[in-house]
Design a protein around this motif. Structure first.
Motif, PDB file in Angstrom:
ATOM      1  N   PRO A  31      -1.415 -16.928 -44.046  1.00 60.36           N
ATOM      2  CA  PRO A  31      -1.598 -15.726 -44.864  1.00 60.36           C
ATOM      3  C   PRO A  31      -0.887 -14.513 -44.254  1.00 60.36           C
ATOM      4  CG  PRO A  31      -3.721 -16.613 -44.062  1.00 60.36           C
ATOM      5  CD  PRO A  31      -2.667 -17.534 -43.613  1.00 60.36           C
ATOM      6  N   THR A  32      -0.308 -13.701 -45.126  1.00 57.77           N
ATOM      7  CA  THR A  32       0.400 -12.505 -44.653  1.00 57.77           C
ATOM      8  C   THR A  32      -0.588 -11.353 -44.514  1.00 57.77           C
ATOM      9  OG1 THR A  32       0.789 -11.832 -46.920  1.00 57.77           O
ATOM     10  CG2 THR A  32       2.488 -13.198 -45.880  1.00 57.77           C
ATOM     11  N   ALA A  33      -0.148 -10.264 -43.884  1.00 58.32           N
ATOM     12  CA  ALA A  33      -1.013  -9.091 -43.679  1.00 58.32           C
ATOM     13  C   ALA A  33      -1.486  -8.526 -45.025  1.00 58.32           C
ATOM     14  CB  ALA A  33      -0.276  -8.032 -42.876  1.00 58.32           C
ATOM     15  N   GLU A  34      -0.598  -8.586 -46.067  1.00 59.13           N
ATOM     16  CA  GLU A  34      -0.982  -8.033 -47.384  1.00 59.13           C
ATOM     17  C   GLU A  34      -2.155  -8.794 -48.001  1.00 59.13           C
ATOM     18  OE1 GLU A  34       2.821  -8.806 -47.156  1.00 59.13           O
ATOM     19  OE2 GLU A  34       2.345  -7.094 -45.880  1.00 59.13           O
ATOM     20  N   LYS A  59      -8.743 -15.396 -47.788  1.00 56.51           N
ATOM     21  CA  LYS A  59      -8.151 -16.367 -46.865  1.00 56.51           C
ATOM     22  C   LYS A  59      -8.666 -16.132 -45.448  1.00 56.51           C
ATOM     23  CE  LYS A  59      -3.915 -17.703 -49.226  1.00 56.51           C
ATOM     24  NZ  LYS A  59      -2.452 -17.733 -49.217  1.00 56.51           N
ATOM     25  N   ILE A  60      -8.891 -17.220 -44.763  1.00 60.39           N
ATOM     26  CA  ILE A  60      -9.340 -17.179 -43.373  1.00 60.39           C
ATOM     27  C   ILE A  60      -8.215 -17.747 -42.517  1.00 60.39           C
ATOM     28  CG2 ILE A  60     -11.140 -17.885 -41.740  1.00 60.39           C
ATOM     29  CD1 ILE A  60     -12.195 -16.358 -44.233  1.00 60.39           C
ATOM     30  N   LEU A  61      -7.708 -16.924 -41.598  1.00 58.32           N
ATOM     31  CA  LEU A  61      -6.668 -17.394 -40.681  1.00 58.32           C
ATOM     32  C   LEU A  61      -7.335 -17.782 -39.374  1.00 58.32           C
ATOM     33  CD1 LEU A  61      -3.785 -17.831 -39.675  1.00 58.32           C
ATOM     34  CD2 LEU A  61      -3.605 -15.374 -39.293  1.00 58.32           C
ATOM     35  N   LEU A  62      -7.217 -19.060 -39.031  1.00 57.90           N
ATOM     36  CA  LEU A  62      -7.875 -19.551 -37.824  1.00 57.90           C
ATOM     37  C   LEU A  62      -6.861 -19.735 -36.703  1.00 57.90           C
ATOM     38  CD1 LEU A  62     -10.077 -22.105 -39.680  1.00 57.90           C
ATOM     39  CD2 LEU A  62     -11.004 -20.324 -38.201  1.00 57.90           C
ATOM     40  N   ARG A  63      -7.154 -19.115 -35.594  1.00 58.42           N
ATOM     41  CA  ARG A  63      -6.346 -19.348 -34.390  1.00 58.42           C
ATOM     42  C   ARG A  63      -7.141 -20.302 -33.515  1.00 58.42           C
ATOM     43  NH1 ARG A  63      -2.586 -15.526 -35.176  1.00 58.42           N
ATOM     44  NH2 ARG A  63      -3.167 -13.343 -35.515  1.00 58.42           N
ATOM     45  N   LEU A  64      -6.571 -21.481 -33.288  1.00 55.20           N
ATOM     46  CA  LEU A  64      -7.325 -22.549 -32.623  1.00 55.20           C
ATOM     47  C   LEU A  64      -6.987 -22.626 -31.139  1.00 55.20           C
ATOM     48  CD1 LEU A  64      -6.777 -25.192 -35.439  1.00 55.20           C
ATOM     49  CD2 LEU A  64      -8.777 -23.744 -35.098  1.00 55.20           C
ATOM     50  N   GLU A  65      -8.012 -22.507 -30.325  1.00 54.99           N
ATOM     51  CA  GLU A  65      -7.835 -22.535 -28.870  1.00 54.99           C
ATOM     52  C   GLU A  65      -8.833 -23.511 -28.274  1.00 54.99           C
ATOM     53  OE1 GLU A  65      -5.560 -20.623 -27.391  1.00 54.99           O
ATOM     54  OE2 GLU A  65      -5.010 -19.408 -29.141  1.00 54.99           O
ATOM     55  N   SER A  66      -8.469 -24.068 -27.115  1.00 50.71           N
ATOM     56  CA  SER A  66      -9.416 -24.937 -26.411  1.00 50.71           C
ATOM     57  C   SER A  66      -9.626 -24.408 -24.999  1.00 50.71           C
ATOM     58  CB  SER A  66      -8.887 -26.366 -26.341  1.00 50.71           C
ATOM     59  OG  SER A  66      -9.704 -27.106 -25.446  1.00 50.71           O
ATOM     60  N   SER A  67     -10.860 -24.512 -24.532  1.00 52.16           N
ATOM     61  CA  SER A  67     -11.126 -24.066 -23.171  1.00 52.16           C
ATOM     62  C   SER A  67     -11.054 -25.231 -22.190  1.00 52.16           C
ATOM     63  CB  SER A  67     -12.504 -23.433 -23.092  1.00 52.16           C
ATOM     64  OG  SER A  67     -13.478 -24.437 -23.187  1.00 52.16           O
ATOM     65  N   ASP A  68     -10.966 -26.459 -22.713  1.00 49.39           N
ATOM     66  CA  ASP A  68     -10.975 -27.590 -21.790  1.00 49.39           C
ATOM     67  C   ASP A  68     -10.047 -28.737 -22.230  1.00 49.39           C
ATOM     68  OD1 ASP A  68     -12.812 -28.471 -23.876  1.00 49.39           O
ATOM     69  OD2 ASP A  68     -14.421 -27.524 -22.747  1.00 49.39           O
ATOM     70  N   VAL A  69     -10.476 -29.570 -23.160  1.00 50.13           N
ATOM     71  CA  VAL A  69      -9.700 -30.757 -23.543  1.00 50.13           C
ATOM     72  C   VAL A  69      -9.252 -30.635 -25.003  1.00 50.13           C
ATOM     73  CG1 VAL A  69     -10.962 -32.209 -21.916  1.00 50.13           C
ATOM     74  CG2 VAL A  69     -11.761 -32.028 -24.271  1.00 50.13           C
ATOM     75  N   ILE A  70      -8.624 -31.670 -25.537  1.00 46.64           N
ATOM     76  CA  ILE A  70      -8.165 -31.621 -26.925  1.00 46.64           C
ATOM     77  C   ILE A  70      -9.343 -31.890 -27.871  1.00 46.64           C
ATOM     78  CG2 ILE A  70      -6.630 -32.636 -28.655  1.00 46.64           C
ATOM     79  CD1 ILE A  70      -4.709 -33.347 -26.420  1.00 46.64           C
ATOM     80  N   HIS A  71      -9.543 -30.975 -28.813  1.00 50.55           N
ATOM     81  CA  HIS A  71     -10.530 -31.150 -29.871  1.00 50.55           C
ATOM     82  C   HIS A  71      -9.771 -31.128 -31.210  1.00 50.55           C
ATOM     83  CE1 HIS A  71     -13.802 -30.164 -26.991  1.00 50.55           C
ATOM     84  NE2 HIS A  71     -12.977 -29.234 -26.534  1.00 50.55           N
ATOM     85  N   SER A  72     -10.495 -31.243 -32.311  1.00 49.55           N
ATOM     86  CA  SER A  72      -9.851 -31.096 -33.608  1.00 49.55           C
ATOM     87  C   SER A  72     -10.820 -30.413 -34.566  1.00 49.55           C
ATOM     88  CB  SER A  72      -9.433 -32.466 -34.145  1.00 49.55           C
ATOM     89  OG  SER A  72      -8.801 -32.312 -35.400  1.00 49.55           O
ATOM     90  N   PHE A  73     -10.317 -29.381 -35.233  1.00 49.55           N
ATOM     91  CA  PHE A  73     -11.157 -28.556 -36.116  1.00 49.55           C
ATOM     92  C   PHE A  73     -11.103 -29.131 -37.529  1.00 49.55           C
ATOM     93  CE2 PHE A  73     -11.998 -25.056 -38.946  1.00 49.55           C
ATOM     94  CZ  PHE A  73     -12.970 -24.316 -38.299  1.00 49.55           C
ATOM     95  N   TRP A  74     -12.283 -29.432 -38.093  1.00 50.16           N
ATOM     96  CA  TRP A  74     -12.296 -30.071 -39.421  1.00 50.16           C
ATOM     97  C   TRP A  74     -13.518 -29.639 -40.222  1.00 50.16           C
ATOM     98  CZ3 TRP A  74     -13.739 -35.765 -40.784  1.00 50.16           C
ATOM     99  CH2 TRP A  74     -13.264 -36.061 -42.059  1.00 50.16           C
ATOM    100  N   VAL A  75     -13.268 -29.071 -41.387  1.00 50.08           N
ATOM    101  CA  VAL A  75     -14.331 -28.780 -42.354  1.00 50.08           C
ATOM    102  C   VAL A  75     -13.929 -29.536 -43.619  1.00 50.08           C
ATOM    103  CG1 VAL A  75     -15.693 -26.993 -43.487  1.00 50.08           C
ATOM    104  CG2 VAL A  75     -14.495 -26.466 -41.364  1.00 50.08           C
ATOM    105  N   PRO A  76     -14.398 -30.789 -43.800  1.00 48.53           N
ATOM    106  CA  PRO A  76     -13.854 -31.670 -44.843  1.00 48.53           C
ATOM    107  C   PRO A  76     -13.783 -31.049 -46.242  1.00 48.53           C
ATOM    108  CG  PRO A  76     -15.342 -32.885 -43.426  1.00 48.53           C
ATOM    109  CD  PRO A  76     -15.441 -31.446 -42.999  1.00 48.53           C
TER     110      PRO A  76
END
Ligand code: CUA
Length: 336
Positions: A105-108, A147-164
């Protein structure tokens, strides 16, 4: 297999509630039906060949082979063209969908920007461009239709973000800044789940997305920013607060890992508990938020969520007494 296709399931990809998930479902269904067509045609040809050209029981050395079609240029050209056509049918809607979902999503468009950080085994959501910058554990509130812009970060190992029901998976990788966007087009509570094996309690790494109208969302943000209520002096909850801040024993202070705004508790390696009493769930989506489940968790967190840091970190096991559990529960339950 059949149960996995239920529409009513909380994690069904067939019951979409937003444009990202519905675009993905559309391309999935086209691929599925093309594949079903190929399966039926090839399967039928195979069964026909098995029956029609079955070797006779009295097969002798002089029995001729059926006529061979190898090297039939016309037939091979037709099969190649059919394959190309099927790939084009799949690619035609898929390629624009990839570009559509890949365009952040853009700033507008005024997206809500949220950093979603994976921890073993819970989720932290930090709101980066709301009126107040708040951070919460395991429950992401969003406004419907934005719109929701998600910045995905991990603090430890590889995860995966999922909201089916809202959109497909994106990996959450340490030191890599992955992004995705989502939009909920109707109010509701949507189930989220870590979708990449990340250790013992991977399956217990859940969360909820609560989509409400814009006013509810603004109110929720302001509430999350407010300090926790203070228990009345001399109450059981006040005793619970004391245990929380100082720990039941030396070196076991809850406050060294958890934050409760408005108190000396300022830990940041565990979920923020400032308003934990108002959450839908405990322990990242695996327990209901009620007295029974809270006490079960406090008594033995390792039994509820194997491997979690409250049970394994470099601190002596908590082994709280019934009195300590009752006092802590009284305090945490009033943090609405
Ligand atoms: Cu985090 Cu699986």
């Amino acid at each position: 297999m059949a149960a996995g296709c239920g529409n009513s399931d909380n994690q069904s990809i067939f019951d979409t509630k937003g444009p990202v998930a519905s675009t993905e479902l559309y391309t999935t269904m086209i691929t599925l039906w093309v594949s079903v067509g190929i399966f039926v045609v090839v399967g039928s040809a195979l069964v026909f060949a098995l029956v029609r050209f079955r070797a006779p029981a009295d097969l002798g050395p002089e029995t001729p082979l059926p006529s061979q079609s190898h090297g039939n240029a016309a037939l091979e050209a037709v099969l190649t063209l059919v394959s190309i056509c099927l790939l084009v049918i799949i690619a035609w809607p898929t390629i624009p969908a990839i570009f559509k979902l890949d365009a952040m999503p853009t700033a507008e468009e005024k997206p809500v920007i949220i950093e979603a950080k994976g921890w073993q085994w819970w989720w932290e959501f930090t709101y980066l461009n709301t009126k107040k910058k708040v951070y919460v554990g395991n429950e992401m509130h969003i406004p419907v239709g934005r719109k929701i812009l998600l910045r995905l970060e991990s603090s430890d190992v590889i995860h995966s973000f999922w909201v089916p029901k809202l959109g497909g998976k994106t990996d959450v990788i340490p030191n890599q800044h992955n992004q995705m966007w989502l939009l909920a087009d109707q109010k509701g509570v949507y189930y989220g789940q870590c979708a990449e094996y990340c250790g013992t309690s991977h399956a217990n790494m859940r969360f909820k997305v609560v989509a409400g109208d814009a006013d509810d969302f603004e109110k929720w943000i302001m509430h999350q920013d407010s300090a926790a209520v203070d228990p009345p002096a001399g109450s059981l909850a006040a005793r619970g607060k004391e245990i929380f801040i100082k720990g039941p024993k030396e070196g076991q202070a809850c406050s060294s890992c958890h934050m409760i705004k408005g108190t000396p508790a300022a830990g940041i390696v565990g979920p923020n508990l400032t308003h934990v009493g108002s959450r839908l769930n405990l322990a990242s989506g695996i327990l209901d938020n009620n007295d029974h489940d809270l006490k079960m968790w406090l008594h033995d967190p390792g039994a509820v969520k194997p491997g979690n840091h409250m049970a394994t970190m470099a601190m002596p096991p908590l082994h709280l007494s019934d009195d300590e559990v009752n006092a802590l529960a009284a305090y945490l339950e009033m943090l609405k």
